[in-house]
Design an enzyme around this catalytic site. Structure first.
Site, PDB file in Angstrom:
ATOM      1  N   ASP A 146       0.842  -1.207   0.000  1.00 24.14           N
ATOM      2  CA  ASP A 146       0.000   0.000   0.000  1.00 24.14           C
ATOM      3  C   ASP A 146       0.872   1.249   0.000  1.00 24.14           C
ATOM      4  OD1 ASP A 146      -2.369   1.444  -0.073  1.00 24.14           O
ATOM      5  OD2 ASP A 146      -2.613   1.460   2.109  1.00 24.14           O
ATOM      6  N   LYS A 148       2.102   4.718  -1.084  1.00 23.22           N
ATOM      7  CA  LYS A 148       1.543   5.938  -1.674  1.00 23.22           C
ATOM      8  C   LYS A 148       2.077   7.114  -0.858  1.00 23.22           C
ATOM      9  CE  LYS A 148      -2.688   5.148   1.043  1.00 23.22           C
ATOM     10  NZ  LYS A 148      -4.144   4.935   0.991  1.00 23.22           N
ATOM     11  N   ASN A 151       1.381   7.506   2.847  1.00 19.78           N
ATOM     12  CA  ASN A 151       2.036   6.581   3.788  1.00 19.78           C
ATOM     13  C   ASN A 151       3.549   6.812   3.867  1.00 19.78           C
ATOM     14  OD1 ASN A 151      -0.318   5.339   4.529  1.00 19.78           O
ATOM     15  ND2 ASN A 151      -0.153   3.690   3.026  1.00 19.78           N
ATOM     16  N   ASP A 164       2.563   2.679   7.955  1.00 20.71           N
ATOM     17  CA  ASP A 164       1.319   1.964   7.663  1.00 20.71           C
ATOM     18  C   ASP A 164       1.555   0.618   6.982  1.00 20.71           C
ATOM     19  OD1 ASP A 164      -1.283   1.193   7.420  1.00 20.71           O
ATOM     20  OD2 ASP A 164      -1.977   3.040   6.493  1.00 20.71           O
ATOM     21  N   THR A 186      -4.266   0.946  -2.839  1.00 21.32           N
ATOM     22  CA  THR A 186      -5.033   2.094  -3.307  1.00 21.32           C
ATOM     23  C   THR A 186      -5.079   2.059  -4.827  1.00 21.32           C
ATOM     24  OG1 THR A 186      -4.263   3.324  -1.378  1.00 21.32           O
ATOM     25  CG2 THR A 186      -5.164   4.623  -3.204  1.00 21.32           C
TER      26      THR A 186
END
Length: 446
Positions: A146, A148, A151, A164, A186
């Protein structure tokens, strides 16, 4: 029993606790999400500030997220790296789970991009730090899944910190085909093979996300955009994007390789690090406190007059994990160890010569005195150059105890070095009693 919340503040059900386990004082709310709130907190023992993530057990159990919380805890304990947010400790009460984490004060990298695209040299530094962190995770069999800008946090000095790990996966989550099969992440940052639900390589999926992040840093907007999510997924599948005219030719080449929709031909992390764009202005690794101290201590190795220190029985007990000094390495189960102790009847000069032979074979530098030897790697590993100190203690004039410790560098690389190089080289000089000589196993799996 898990540490709970001190009676001075309650457990957070009737209001925010003010004191946790008599150790942390909670302050203002820093932020919140669906399942967690993050508070500023202060460690009363050290006076240092931390970020305290508070998760409600009832909520996460209700939506079946308890395994995800446990996974995040396990992962964060495994990935200690300068570009990854550090987990200090986990506490719990009947209704809450508390994560005491490194306080990263610079905010999200996303906030910087929201103000506009970054200069290429600035984006490069963030990307180098991101790749360093993800390479380290992958070396531990951890895939973030995840990645991005939201994070990625920045500390006060502008260093990037990955956070995260709630959607991360271990290598032992792989199916019989060697692939991961859980669709997560995401949408705008997720790799095409993850959307495809046919199984995917976690490392390659993370690399794709890193490619999207680099594009966003340089462009100020996403490479794959569409109001219709199905149409956006089609663009992702095809790798249908265009680089803005201000991208340098080297940046274009790298991003095209990162955003290759075919995971089998997508660039690897090792190739990213070798690329001309990545290697420009590579920041000098910050020396750890241990490395700095070890350099200052180097002069002590030139003291030729120092003889092996003499130990009494109490010293022997404190150096060993028990009364039995015969095993070459006493290995701790389920955790990495940074020191080893063995006994020998060989003279100190023979022990040092053996260390010199190992250093020569693996091209390590050597510094020595009559009772100490230091091996220093010439090339940087995941946490800088590996450095190992060995100190020789005389129990009697003909019986020595040798203590070997990692001084700097990566623990995993140290353990591999001990297993593959040091252990075999020292095998025949390790002292064993007659009984032990018949049953002692020096292999890695013992």
């Amino acid at each position: 029993m898990a540490p709970g919340v001190d009676g001075n503040g309650g457990d957070g059900d009737g209001g925010r606790p003010t004191l946790l386990h008599g150790k942390y004082e909670l302050g203002r709310l820093l932020g919140h999400g669906t399942f967690a709130k993050v508070y500023l907190a202060r460690n009363l023992q050290t006076g240092k500030s931390v970020a305290m993530k508070v998760v409600g057990k009832e909520k996460v159990i209700k939506v079946g997220m308890m395994e995800q919380i446990k996974r995040e805890i396990s992962v964060m304990k495994m990935v200690e790296h300068r570009n990854i947010v550090e987990l200090h400790e986990v506490m719990a009460s009947k209704s809450k789970i508390y994560f005491a984490m490194e306080l990263v004060k610079g905010g999200e990298l996303f906030n910087k991009i929201a103000k506009g695209r970054l200069r290429e040299d600035v984006a490069r530094v963030y990307f180098q730090q991101l790749i360093s962190a993800i390479d380290f995770c992958h070396s531990r069999g951890v895939y973030h899944r995840d990645l991005k800008p939201e994070n990625l946090l920045l500390d006060e000095e502008g260093n990037l910190k990955v956070t995260d790990f709630g959607l991360s996966a271990f290598s032992n989550h792989l199916k019989h085909d060697g692939l991961l099969h859980t669709t997560c992440g995401t949408p705008a940052y997720v790799a095409p093979e993850v959307i495809g639900k046919k199984g995917y390589d976690g490392a390659k999926a993370d690399i794709w996300s890193c490619g999207v992040i680099l594009y966003v840093l340089l462009a100020g907007f996403l490479p794959f955009q569409d109001d219709n999510i199905v149409a956006m997924y089609r663009k992702i599948y095809r790798g249908d994007f265009k680089c803005p005219p201000w991208f340098s030719s080297e940046a274009r080449r790298l991003i095209t390789k990162l955003l290759d929709p075919n995971p089998n031909t997508r660039i690897t992390i090792s190739k990213i690090m070798e690329s001309s764009w990545f290697k420009k202005s590579v920041p000098k690794p910050v020396k750890s406190k241990q490395e700095t101290e070890s350099i200052e201590d180097d002069n002590s190795y030139s003291d030729k007059s120092k003889q092996p220190e003499t130990l009494n029985a109490f010293h022997i007990i404190s150096l060993s994990e028990g009364f039995d000094l015969s095993p070459l390495f006493e290995e701790k189960k389920r955790e990495e160890k940074e020191e080893l102790i063995f006994a020998t009847t060989r003279p100190a000069s023979s022990v040092i010569s053996r260390f010199e032979e190992v250093a020569k074979a693996v091209k390590f530098n050597v510094k020595k005195s009559e009772s100490r030897v230091r091996l220093q790697g010439q090339e940087s590993g995941r946490k800088g150059k590996l450095a190992i100190n060995a100190e020789i203690f005389a129990v009697t004039p003909s019986f020595l105890v040798v203590e070997v410790k990692k001084d700097s560098g990566d623990t995993l690389e140290y353990n591999q070095f001990c297993s593959k190089e040091l252990r075999p080289a020292l095998k025949d000089i390790v002292w064993m009693s007659a009984t032990e000589n018949s049953n002692l196993c020096l292999k890695q799996d013992c």
